[in-house]
Scaffold this active site. Structure first.
Site, PDB file in Angstrom:
ATOM      1  N   GLU A  74       0.888  -1.176   0.000  1.00 51.09           N
ATOM      2  CA  GLU A  74       0.000   0.000   0.000  1.00 51.09           C
ATOM      3  C   GLU A  74       0.918   1.215   0.000  1.00 51.09           C
ATOM      4  OE1 GLU A  74      -2.970  -1.120  -0.284  1.00 51.09           O
ATOM      5  OE2 GLU A  74      -2.563  -3.139   0.444  1.00 51.09           O
TER       6      GLU A  74
ATOM      7  N   CYS B  55      -1.554   9.424   2.457  1.00 53.73           N
ATOM      8  CA  CYS B  55      -1.403   8.892   1.102  1.00 53.73           C
ATOM      9  C   CYS B  55      -2.531   9.379   0.220  1.00 53.73           C
ATOM     10  CB  CYS B  55      -1.385   7.376   1.125  1.00 53.73           C
ATOM     11  SG  CYS B  55      -2.883   6.679   1.823  1.00 53.73           S
TER      12      CYS B  55
HETATM   13  P1  NAD Z   1       8.429   4.782   4.510  1.00 49.50           P
HETATM   14  O1  NAD Z   1       8.283   4.050   3.235  1.00 49.50           O
HETATM   15  O2  NAD Z   1       9.558   5.704   4.665  1.00 49.50           O
HETATM   16  O3  NAD Z   1       8.534   3.742   5.743  1.00 49.50           O
HETATM   17  C1  NAD Z   1       7.538   2.766   5.950  1.00 49.50           C
HETATM   18  C2  NAD Z   1       8.123   1.621   6.753  1.00 49.50           C
HETATM   19  O4  NAD Z   1       9.076   0.920   5.952  1.00 49.50           O
HETATM   20  C3  NAD Z   1       8.855   2.031   8.023  1.00 49.50           C
HETATM   21  O5  NAD Z   1       8.479   1.151   9.056  1.00 49.50           O
HETATM   22  C4  NAD Z   1      10.319   1.840   7.659  1.00 49.50           C
HETATM   23  O6  NAD Z   1      11.154   1.565   8.747  1.00 49.50           O
HETATM   24  C5  NAD Z   1      10.233   0.638   6.735  1.00 49.50           C
HETATM   25  N1  NAD Z   1      11.363   0.447   5.834  1.00 49.50           N
HETATM   26  C6  NAD Z   1      12.227   1.374   5.351  1.00 49.50           C
HETATM   27  N2  NAD Z   1      13.111   0.786   4.507  1.00 49.50           N
HETATM   28  C7  NAD Z   1      12.792  -0.522   4.455  1.00 49.50           C
HETATM   29  C8  NAD Z   1      13.320  -1.644   3.746  1.00 49.50           C
HETATM   30  N3  NAD Z   1      14.351  -1.517   2.914  1.00 49.50           N
HETATM   31  N4  NAD Z   1      12.738  -2.842   3.911  1.00 49.50           N
HETATM   32  C9  NAD Z   1      11.661  -2.984   4.731  1.00 49.50           C
HETATM   33  N5  NAD Z   1      11.131  -1.967   5.437  1.00 49.50           N
HETATM   34  C10 NAD Z   1      11.677  -0.743   5.298  1.00 49.50           C
HETATM   35  O7  NAD Z   1       7.018   5.528   4.737  1.00 49.50           O
HETATM   36  P2  NAD Z   1       6.587   6.590   5.837  1.00 49.50           P
HETATM   37  O8  NAD Z   1       7.399   7.814   5.668  1.00 49.50           O
HETATM   38  O9  NAD Z   1       6.513   5.953   7.179  1.00 49.50           O
HETATM   39  O10 NAD Z   1       5.083   6.863   5.388  1.00 49.50           O
HETATM   40  C11 NAD Z   1       4.756   7.720   4.339  1.00 49.50           C
HETATM   41  C12 NAD Z   1       4.508   6.996   3.053  1.00 49.50           C
HETATM   42  O11 NAD Z   1       3.527   5.986   3.235  1.00 49.50           O
HETATM   43  C13 NAD Z   1       3.932   7.897   1.980  1.00 49.50           C
HETATM   44  O12 NAD Z   1       4.500   7.596   0.744  1.00 49.50           O
HETATM   45  C14 NAD Z   1       2.452   7.556   2.002  1.00 49.50           C
HETATM   46  O13 NAD Z   1       1.777   7.874   0.809  1.00 49.50           O
HETATM   47  C15 NAD Z   1       2.498   6.103   2.262  1.00 49.50           C
HETATM   48  N6  NAD Z   1       1.243   5.618   2.805  1.00 49.50           N
HETATM   49  C16 NAD Z   1       0.464   4.812   2.034  1.00 49.50           C
HETATM   50  C17 NAD Z   1      -0.774   4.391   2.505  1.00 49.50           C
HETATM   51  C18 NAD Z   1      -1.674   3.509   1.691  1.00 49.50           C
HETATM   52  O14 NAD Z   1      -2.586   2.900   2.258  1.00 49.50           O
HETATM   53  N7  NAD Z   1      -1.512   3.398   0.379  1.00 49.50           N
HETATM   54  C19 NAD Z   1      -1.213   4.801   3.761  1.00 49.50           C
HETATM   55  C20 NAD Z   1      -0.372   5.609   4.521  1.00 49.50           C
HETATM   56  C21 NAD Z   1       0.846   6.010   4.046  1.00 49.50           C
HETATM   57  C1  SIN Z   2      -3.709   7.330   4.656  1.00 53.88           C
HETATM   58  O1  SIN Z   2      -3.823   6.096   4.738  1.00 53.88           O
HETATM   59  O2  SIN Z   2      -2.611   7.932   4.620  1.00 53.88           O
HETATM   60  C2  SIN Z   2      -4.962   8.122   4.619  1.00 53.88           C
HETATM   61  C3  SIN Z   2      -6.154   7.283   4.498  1.00 53.88           C
HETATM   62  C4  SIN Z   2      -7.352   8.149   4.620  1.00 53.88           C
HETATM   63  O3  SIN Z   2      -7.277   9.360   4.545  1.00 53.88           O
HETATM   64  O4  SIN Z   2      -8.423   7.581   4.795  1.00 53.88           O
END
Ligand code: NAD
Ligand code: SIN
Length: 504
Positions: A251, A285
């Site tokens: 995700e 996101c």
């Molecule tokens: P991130 O990708 O920096 O980190 C997410 C997780 O991945 C953390 O726990 C981190 O420690 C881990 N991680 C980092 N490198 C890794 C590796 N090489 N292998 C395995 N795990 C690793 O994301 P963030 O800054 O915590 O969150 C923001 C991002 O998440 C944004 O891009 C946002 O759009 C996305 N997001 C997506 C959704 C969705 O449902 N699609 C929801 C919320 C956030």
């Molecule tokens: C998110 O997962 O970062 C947002 C989801 C939401 O706004 O419902």
């Protein structure tokens, strides 16, 4: 305050000789508020996967009724500690308290939604006489040990959205929370513990990137349920390429558009865009980062949006602000850098984001509204500002003359998560729903605030076709089909149906 990893039913502090490092976590809303020091250990990954594997056999054989009743006890623990949870989420990642409360209630509701709605998708079923004298049947079985890797922005709700369906379908779990939200992860582990889950069914390992990597590639892990950035999701995919059998539910990010059409209710569109772009300081996101407006409404839309954006309160989570801080100093630096890029690309900065100094020192910023002058698809394609997910409160606003152009502009992104359409016309909405390359298309409602009762996932760089929320159980369980013949006919009767066997 930090109690270490949670493995085999107990918290285990990382001993000096096992430590791979540590970090100190501070509230982004008040840098004077330290939550403590977290030690992590690569060896703990091994121990946690071992613990989860050992617990797997008994857990998958535990009746669904018993799994349901344990998850209801976990739900009860969250309810009992609701205030503690909300405060901790706000302290740890800075979002306003009212918003954290909605996150905690989403965690509570997730348990019921999974039991009542998501489990229906993986019900065993039978087809009488699927072939002559044969019963067709299908049952769903768990994959094994699921690694859940969480993001910082919804440190409780989003990992919970993987963990609850994974456990209910009979998998055991190793959860690695974001290194920016270790305390919320720990509180979840405390709730599982208090609920009385058997040792090893739920495990927690604290750590940063390398801990996540080791967990993802561990051969004892059957699936990685990841929420985070496209860059990290892609890294996990690359790292597990040789383990093609692993389930990867990725995700990932978004670069979401809101379309405001000529017949839209302007105030509603302004309100919802403000919420979509700036709630959680744009750290969703599903946040809107591009607003595509019909030319006829462009000026009044920008004017009202600007007026409302100037007026909302930014501040500490306990003071009822609309918007809190960004997560850390590198997020602020990155935001500033991209505002500079927007200006260099020729956008008119109606509102220019800057770092704010409030009474409590934190990573507070003002929002940005960038008016894209004379937009074209070519310019959008080349614009670093319009193509990059910023995860910050920044909106690019552009005017268009017709719906085809609006849809083409909205699709001119490598992401494909959410879009919103503001119009009185259902026809306009239906056309957008058909043509926008996203997993969610909302009508007269913001891009943020998805329902857990619907699938949630995107196309292109936003996901890999395993939507979460309602449909999370589908990636947590595998179908096993059977052709059943309880009382087979004698072999000579069976053989008589096949020419050339010479059975007698
Ligand atoms: P991130 O990708 O920096 O980190 C997410 C997780 O991945 C953390 O726990 C981190 O420690 C881990 N991680 C980092 N490198 C890794 C590796 N090489 N292998 C395995 N795990 C690793 O994301 P963030 O800054 O915590 O969150 C923001 C991002 O998440 C944004 O891009 C946002 O759009 C996305 N997001 C997506 C959704 C969705 O449902 N699609 C929801 C919320 C956030
Ligand atoms: C998110 O997962 O970062 C947002 C989801 C939401 O706004 O419902």
């Amino acid at each position: 305050m930090f109690r270490g990893n949670y493995i085999q039913g107990q918290f285990v502090q990382v001993s000096g000789s096992e430590s791979s490092g540590e970090w100190i976590t501070r509230s982004p809303a008040d840098l004077g508020d330290s939550l403590g020091s977290v030690a992590y250990s690569y060896a703990a990954v091994e121990e946690a996967v071992f613990s989860a594997r050992n617990a797997q056999r008994a857990w998958r054989r535990t009746s669904l009724e018993d799994r349901v009743s344990l998850l209801k006890r976990y739900q009860e623990q969250i309810r009992i500690r609701e205030a503690e949870f909300s405060n901790l989420i706000s302290r740890e990642i800075g979002k306003p308290l009212w918003e954290s409360r909605t996150e905690v209630s989403a965690m509570v509701n997730k348990v019921d939604i999974t039991i009542q709605d998501s489990m229906k998708l993986v019900q065993p079923f039978q087809i009488p006489a699927v072939m002559p004298d044969t019963l067709g049947s299908c049952q769903y079985r768990p994959h094994g040990v699921m690694a859940v890797i969480g993001p910082f922005n919804f440190p409780g709700h989003l990992p919970n959205g993987h963990i609850v369906p994974a456990l209910l379908t009979g998998n055991t779990v190793v959860f690695k929370p974001s290194e920016k939200a270790p305390a919320v992860g720990q509180l979840m582990a405390e709730c599982f513990h208090a609920a009385g889950f058997p040792a090893g069914v739920f495990n927690l390992v604290q750590g940063e990137r390398e801990v996540g990597r080791r967990l993802s590639v561990h051969p004892g892990v059957a699936g990685v349920l990841f929420t985070g950035s496209y860059e990290v999701g892609t890294r996990i995919k690359q790292d597990t390429l040789q383990q093609h059998w692993k389930i990867l539910a990725l995700e990932m990010g978004g670069k979401n558009a809101t379309l405001v059409w000529d017949d839209a209710d302007l105030d509603v569109a302004v309100h919802e865009t403000l919420v979509s772009g700036f709630l959680t300081a744009g750290q969703r996101c599903s946040a809107t980062s591009r607003v595509i407006v019909h030319q006829s409404l462009l000026e009044p839309f920008v004017e009202r949006l600007h007026a409302k954006a100037k007026a909302f309160r930014i501040g500490h989570w306990s003071e009822e602000p609309f918007m809190g801080p960004l997560i850390d100093s590198s997020a602020v630096d990155r935001y500033m850098k991209f505002i500079g890029i927007a200006a260099r690309e020729g956008a008119e900065l109606i509102m220019r984001g800057k770092a704010l100094e409030l009474s409590r020192p934190g990573y507070y910023v003002a929002p940005t509204i960038a008016w894209i002058q004379t937009p074209s698809l070519e310019q959008t394609r080349r614009s670093v500002f319009q193509q990059t997910e910023l995860f910050a409160p920044a909106l690019a606003v552009l005017g268009v003359a017709d719906l085809e152009e609006a849809i083409a502009q909205a699709n001119e992104t490598q992401y494909g998560l959410v879009a919103s359409v503001f119009s009185k016309s259902r026809d306009v909405f239906e056309k957008c729903r058909e043509e926008l390359e996203v997993g969610l298309v909302n009508w007269n409602k913001s891009t943020v605030g998805a329902s857990s009762k619907l699938p949630f996932g995107g196309f292109k760089k936003s996901g890999n076709h395993f939507p979460t929320a309602l449909t999370a159980t589908l990636y947590c369980a595998a179908p096993v089909s059977s052709l059943e013949v309880a009382e087979p006919k004698p072999a000579e009767v069976l053989a008589s149906a096949m020419p050339g066997l010479n059975w007698s």
